[in-house]
Enzyme design. Structure first.
Site, PDB file in Angstrom:
ATOM      1  N   ARG A   5     -15.394 -14.228 -11.457  1.00 15.83           N
ATOM      2  CA  ARG A   5     -14.541 -13.944 -10.308  1.00 15.83           C
ATOM      3  C   ARG A   5     -13.852 -15.238  -9.902  1.00 15.83           C
ATOM      4  O   ARG A   5     -14.504 -16.216  -9.547  1.00 15.83           O
ATOM      5  CB  ARG A   5     -15.321 -13.393  -9.114  1.00 15.83           C
ATOM      6  CG  ARG A   5     -14.374 -12.769  -8.052  1.00 15.83           C
ATOM      7  CD  ARG A   5     -15.079 -12.441  -6.738  1.00 15.83           C
ATOM      8  NE  ARG A   5     -15.409 -13.641  -6.011  1.00 15.83           N
ATOM      9  CZ  ARG A   5     -16.544 -13.819  -5.332  1.00 15.83           C
ATOM     10  NH1 ARG A   5     -17.444 -12.880  -5.291  1.00 15.83           N
ATOM     11  NH2 ARG A   5     -16.766 -14.955  -4.696  1.00 15.83           N
ATOM     12  N   GLU A  60     -12.174 -21.523  -6.341  1.00 17.00           N
ATOM     13  CA  GLU A  60     -13.201 -21.798  -7.340  1.00 17.00           C
ATOM     14  C   GLU A  60     -13.266 -20.659  -8.341  1.00 17.00           C
ATOM     15  O   GLU A  60     -12.643 -19.614  -8.155  1.00 17.00           O
ATOM     16  CB  GLU A  60     -14.575 -22.000  -6.687  1.00 17.00           C
ATOM     17  CG  GLU A  60     -15.116 -20.749  -6.020  1.00 17.00           C
ATOM     18  CD  GLU A  60     -16.545 -20.927  -5.525  1.00 17.00           C
ATOM     19  OE1 GLU A  60     -17.167 -21.954  -5.826  1.00 17.00           O
ATOM     20  OE2 GLU A  60     -17.036 -20.000  -4.847  1.00 17.00           O
ATOM     21  N   ASN A  74     -16.156 -18.416 -10.263  1.00 20.54           N
ATOM     22  CA  ASN A  74     -17.577 -18.093 -10.380  1.00 20.54           C
ATOM     23  C   ASN A  74     -17.863 -17.572 -11.780  1.00 20.54           C
ATOM     24  O   ASN A  74     -17.308 -16.549 -12.184  1.00 20.54           O
ATOM     25  CB  ASN A  74     -17.959 -17.016  -9.361  1.00 20.54           C
ATOM     26  CG  ASN A  74     -17.679 -17.455  -7.939  1.00 20.54           C
ATOM     27  OD1 ASN A  74     -18.410 -18.254  -7.373  1.00 20.54           O
ATOM     28  ND2 ASN A  74     -16.579 -16.964  -7.372  1.00 20.54           N
ATOM     29  N   SER A  92     -20.365 -11.925  -7.383  1.00 18.29           N
ATOM     30  CA  SER A  92     -20.891 -10.884  -6.504  1.00 18.29           C
ATOM     31  C   SER A  92     -19.834  -9.901  -6.037  1.00 18.29           C
ATOM     32  O   SER A  92     -18.648 -10.153  -6.102  1.00 18.29           O
ATOM     33  CB  SER A  92     -21.578 -11.525  -5.295  1.00 18.29           C
ATOM     34  OG  SER A  92     -21.150 -12.826  -5.084  1.00 18.29           O
ATOM     35  N   LYS A 137     -18.042 -27.029  -9.828  1.00 20.34           N
ATOM     36  CA  LYS A 137     -16.898 -27.616  -9.124  1.00 20.34           C
ATOM     37  C   LYS A 137     -16.463 -28.930  -9.756  1.00 20.34           C
ATOM     38  O   LYS A 137     -15.281 -29.266  -9.774  1.00 20.34           O
ATOM     39  CB  LYS A 137     -17.244 -27.795  -7.647  1.00 20.34           C
ATOM     40  CG  LYS A 137     -17.433 -26.462  -6.960  1.00 20.34           C
ATOM     41  CD  LYS A 137     -17.539 -26.596  -5.470  1.00 20.34           C
ATOM     42  CE  LYS A 137     -17.842 -25.233  -4.863  1.00 20.34           C
ATOM     43  NZ  LYS A 137     -19.214 -24.744  -5.253  1.00 20.34           N
ATOM     44  N   LYS A 165     -16.729 -30.649  -0.964  1.00 17.91           N
ATOM     45  CA  LYS A 165     -17.565 -29.590  -1.547  1.00 17.91           C
ATOM     46  C   LYS A 165     -18.700 -30.177  -2.369  1.00 17.91           C
ATOM     47  O   LYS A 165     -18.457 -30.998  -3.248  1.00 17.91           O
ATOM     48  CB  LYS A 165     -16.708 -28.703  -2.455  1.00 17.91           C
ATOM     49  CG  LYS A 165     -15.656 -27.894  -1.711  1.00 17.91           C
ATOM     50  CD  LYS A 165     -14.979 -26.931  -2.670  1.00 17.91           C
ATOM     51  CE  LYS A 165     -14.221 -25.872  -1.917  1.00 17.91           C
ATOM     52  NZ  LYS A 165     -13.719 -24.822  -2.831  1.00 17.91           N
ATOM     53  N   GLU A 179     -23.349 -24.698  -7.178  1.00 21.86           N
ATOM     54  CA  GLU A 179     -22.897 -23.317  -7.025  1.00 21.86           C
ATOM     55  C   GLU A 179     -23.567 -22.693  -5.802  1.00 21.86           C
ATOM     56  O   GLU A 179     -24.616 -23.141  -5.373  1.00 21.86           O
ATOM     57  CB  GLU A 179     -23.329 -22.478  -8.248  1.00 21.86           C
ATOM     58  CG  GLU A 179     -22.407 -22.555  -9.420  1.00 21.86           C
ATOM     59  CD  GLU A 179     -21.031 -21.988  -9.146  1.00 21.86           C
ATOM     60  OE1 GLU A 179     -20.944 -20.812  -8.820  1.00 21.86           O
ATOM     61  OE2 GLU A 179     -20.051 -22.748  -9.259  1.00 21.86           O
ATOM     62  N   GLY A 180     -22.973 -21.669  -5.310  1.00 24.42           N
ATOM     63  CA  GLY A 180     -23.639 -20.899  -4.267  1.00 24.42           C
ATOM     64  C   GLY A 180     -22.944 -20.996  -2.929  1.00 24.42           C
ATOM     65  O   GLY A 180     -23.208 -20.216  -2.028  1.00 24.42           O
ATOM     66  N   ARG A 192     -11.812 -11.081   0.799  1.00 25.88           N
ATOM     67  CA  ARG A 192     -12.829 -11.483   1.757  1.00 25.88           C
ATOM     68  C   ARG A 192     -12.153 -12.060   2.991  1.00 25.88           C
ATOM     69  O   ARG A 192     -11.140 -12.746   2.885  1.00 25.88           O
ATOM     70  CB  ARG A 192     -13.799 -12.474   1.138  1.00 25.88           C
ATOM     71  CG  ARG A 192     -14.553 -11.818  -0.003  1.00 25.88           C
ATOM     72  CD  ARG A 192     -15.861 -12.456  -0.251  1.00 25.88           C
ATOM     73  NE  ARG A 192     -15.699 -13.778  -0.834  1.00 25.88           N
ATOM     74  CZ  ARG A 192     -16.712 -14.621  -0.996  1.00 25.88           C
ATOM     75  NH1 ARG A 192     -17.915 -14.294  -0.603  1.00 25.88           N
ATOM     76  NH2 ARG A 192     -16.507 -15.794  -1.552  1.00 25.88           N
TER      77      ARG A 192
END
Lengths: 562, 562
Positions: A225, A241, A243, A248, A399, A453, A457-458, A540
């Protein structure tokens, strides 16, 4: 050094909220292709419902070159960007902005009807999450459920930018695949990060072992994504970014698209919105298809698909129903206990051969509370099972790699097609490592133009505003290598639009900014590319009001046909 | 006189449970054709989960002439009937009983898998109810939800009896229609009841007014559910009652059928059960179709369908999506406020013409807390809107009429076809009014063979066992007309079978008895019969264990093909 923990303390002390990241939030709200899930929602905010009492009009003019999108992101405050409602009166504002509807002016009776229908629709179509206020919701599916937080209506998004994001999907898929094959590039780029980030270090260790083994992944499966924001001033679609692990919400996105379509079919005429302008959203179906095709490529009819799940997540297999592939769900700890590697590379878990591994867990340090989980990860990586993602794909989505790829002439190292390179570069925001002293100076001078940043990840750990300055000064003072744990990114200011958000059965009129996520699937077997497609999308939304920051994940956009 | 209230006190004092009725329970768990709903579940029982620790076998022989059904009813105790597991060892037991599976012997691991899948499936497919423990669940849809109570697997039911029940559906439809046209029969039959039951009395008043007005219902729409039990000793399918108003759970039945089919598709092989043997369940679709067809017959394209709802019930319109008919939901109080009758008989509610009225409320005295609600009912009855049901249909479904129709030569008064009459009479249990002194004597002597049923719709008030004797003696002593509020019915003893029930996320191994509900739709316009079909089914299960009586509504059966 300002540690994460210290920073949270600082936020608490100053009554600030820890800014939330864009990537995987701590909220396990997943509806996945093979693992459609039950979930844990955030505790409800104390924001109360406040409606405008006046109604401007119930029918709005719409513009044909934009799509309508409702969504939410996360910023500590929305100091920049302008409210769409104010646009018309300002000079120099692109005419396209005029097409954004002022949802706050919709007739109150109509809102209440739609609100009611949306809530019942959500209940009846599985657009539900586990309510964290209800203790058992994390352990037992089917209890303590509440509708997923949603935007009531899709908001406007320019069609040209949406198309641009879709076109980028197969190019990014190809880029990540090429990068994943360059083991040295990954190791070198992350060598400084390795020293300061224990999690990346463990991933790199596994990666090193694979390089030593000369392990080849002949069948490579990616379910990505890519997240974008539309910068208001420059009108540029900029990548946030990419993913590459556990992307998700594909299921959630599809469901919200369906909900919005249902509402517009019923009320579109009153609103002046056409449900046909909502682009189709096939993320779940195509992710399932990709997983099933990967299973076929593995070519062992008795093998099953393995979904790696978190202990507190509830998943259901969907692959079986649609593609006749059996699925098992296991935690990393269970895989460590029950896993076994045969001499030919076959992975057995609880005696069953595994064809495809889909990670719904394993992207965050908290997923590895002991050595057991790391052993499981290594075991899977050593096997011949198709890993979604492999350790190389996982690292390629970091990243730091994103920042490295943004360096001059770097894309040329991996791709031949000049047009593709131009397209990719156009969506790159400014990205810098913290060894660039010139940019550090600029960021300390104008911290509001940057985001810091952490490598990991996350999401959920980004630093904004004056905190950027403070963190940078602290890092300089300490003079440690800790700066390698971060990258700096140009801060993007998307348009702020009036929106209607629903949470915990309550309707909120808020101003929100948005992020577009584009799902894509990639499958290749050696030289044969089997799939390389854009699959769907997720919008989002983030609002900021009453000092309350909360995030809505909802995935629909109304495409205004040309 | 033993009043209902006094009887409840008696039960509380003696730690007995108030026996629950078979009809509409106080639980508003409705999934309806045009009003698919959110719901309020009962407070959870304190029963804990108890599994057998031994597993007999995971594959069972099945028999081809029975269907598999899982369900639950309500009896204070299960003294009669035999556990299926014991059948084989007894003499004189019909061989068909051997085909009932002992679900309690299923492998524990398999049960846990199915349990998990069933819970997630329920969450994702709207098989959910509002949790009464969660206060807001009655007022706001989409919050405080929990999976509907279900039986994990469908239980066995003889195919011949299932077919018999289906064949009876159109005959009962026709009978009720004929009865509804005989105003004098309805008034006469209910004249004694009128004196002692205030609710029936009010309904009869409206009915009288319509007779005085010479009001004709040219277009008549019925959505019925006929409930049956299979008496173990006699092997007779016997009718419990016929619901002519607000027949509940068609949506729930369809969903549970779909859930059971999904589980058997996945695990049927391990269980020795074939998902193809579950008969199709189209209640929701056909009810919607009937309502849409009625709307068409009304022939006013601008008119809408009106769903009469309870204040604490949440409904969603589905008719619109499938049949392009707009629906509005209103409580009786709202209809009183907003309703208006035009000189031509058109009913306007909030300015909108109403073509069809579907009652999801109005069947219980509690639905009429003030004169306002009665005014609304009268207003609707006077209008030309198609009422589902009309006051005549409502009265024709009462228990007193059921008992009257069971009298010798009574069916012949309404039907010509001798075969139909034989079929109907075959499913009549013994039914008597309380002015039959001979039967009163028998019931006092052997109360365990009788059920005392109050006239009123809505169930939940039946009297069983020794309480029958006590109530009858009390009534005799008082010598009032109160006896007219009841009928006496032969008590039916269905087979008790091992079953696995799920409630509040917890699995219970219990022994259960079952009731089969058959949905049917009937639509006629003057002499033209437009629909007269069996539409689907609902299996309901009742268990009795640990002094806990609870009811499961779940609607699936596995048809064993011949």
């Amino acid at each position: 050094m300002v540690t994460r923990k210290a920073y949270i303390s600082y936020c608490n002390a100053t009554k600030k909220r820890v800014p939330m990241g864009v990537g995987h939030s701590s909220v396990s709200l997943s509806l996945d292709p093979i693992s459609i899930a039950a979930f844990t929602a955030k505790p409800k905010p104390k924001t109360s419902c406040f409606f405008n009492t006046h109604c401007k009009k119930s029918v709005f003019p719409t513009k044909k070159n934009s799509l309508f999108v409702g969504f939410s992101l996360k910023f500590e405050s929305l100091k920049c960007g302008k409210v769409a409602g104010e646009m018309d009166t300002e000079k120099g504002i692109d005419v396209a902005n005029k097409s954004i509807l002022d949802f706050h002016g919709i007739d109150e009776r109509l809102i209440r009807k739609m609100e009611f229908d949306a809530l019942v629709w959500s209940s009846l179509h599985g657009l539900v999450v586990g309510d964290r206020n209800f203790q058992r919701s994390g352990q037992v599916p089917g209890v303590g459920m509440v509708h997923a937080p949603i935007a009531l209506l899709p908001m406007s998004f320019p069609k040209s930018h949406w198309k641009q994001a879709c076109e980028l999907a197969p190019i990014f898929n190809e880029l990540i695949d090429r990068v994943s094959l360059d083991g040295k590039f990954l190791q070198d780029s992350l060598s400084r990060t390795k020293k300061v980030d224990a999690f990346t270090s463990r991933l790199l260790d596994i990666h090193s072992k694979m390089l030593e083994m000369n392990k080849k992944e002949e069948i490579r499966l990616a379910l990505h994504r890519a997240d974008y924001m539309l910068d208001e001033k420059t009108k540029l679609l900029l990548q946030i970014e990419l993913n590459t692990i556990s992307s998700s919400f594909p299921g959630l996105g599809c469901l919200v698209t369906e909900l919005h379509r249902t509402l517009l079919n019923e009320y579109g005429e009153d609103l002046g919105l056409d449900s046909k302008r909502i682009p189709s959203n096939t993320a779940v179906g195509q992710f399932s298809e990709a997983l099933a095709k990967a299973w076929t490529e593995y070519n062992n009819p008795r093998a099953v698909a393995l979904v790696v799940v978190q202990t507190e997540e509830r998943n259901i297999k969907m692959l079986h129903n649609t593609h006749n592939v059996r699925t098992v769900r296991k935690t990393l700890a269970e895989i460590d206990r029950e896993g076994q590697l045969l001499p030919d590379g076959t992975l057995l878990v609880d005696g069953q051969a595994i064809a495809v591994i889909y990670f719904r867990a394993g992207y965050a340090p908290t997923d590895y509370p002991s050595e057991s989980e790391w052993r499981a990860r290594l075991l899977m990586e050593q096997s011949s099972a198709i890993k979604c993602p492999s350790i190389s794909y996982h690292l390629a989505g970091s990243k730091k790699i994103q920042q490295e790829l943004a360096k001059p002439n770097m894309l040329e190292r991996f791709l031949e097609n000049k047009e593709d390179i131009v397209k990719l570069r156009k969506c790159f925001a400014g990205l810098w490592s913290l060894d660039d002293l010139d940019i550090i100076r600029k960021a300390i001078d104008k911290p509001e133009l940057f985001v810091m940043k952490p490598q990991r990840e996350g999401g959920g750990n980004n630093i904004y505003g004056n905190d950027v300055k403070e963190t940078l000064l602290q890092l300089q003072k300490e003079g440690s290598e800790e700066d390698a744990a971060y990258i700096l990114m140009q801060r993007i200011f998307p348009t702020v639009s009036p929106t209607i958000l629903m949470r915990d059965g309550i309707c909120h009129k808020e101003h929100a900014i948005s992020e577009l996520g584009i799902y894509s699937a990639y499958l290749r077997n050696n030289e044969k590319v089997i799939m390389n497609d854009q699959c769907g999308y997720l919008m989002r939304t983030k609002i900021a009001s009453s000092n309350e920051v909360w995030e809505i994940n909802q995935g629909s956009s109304t495409l205004q046909t040309t």
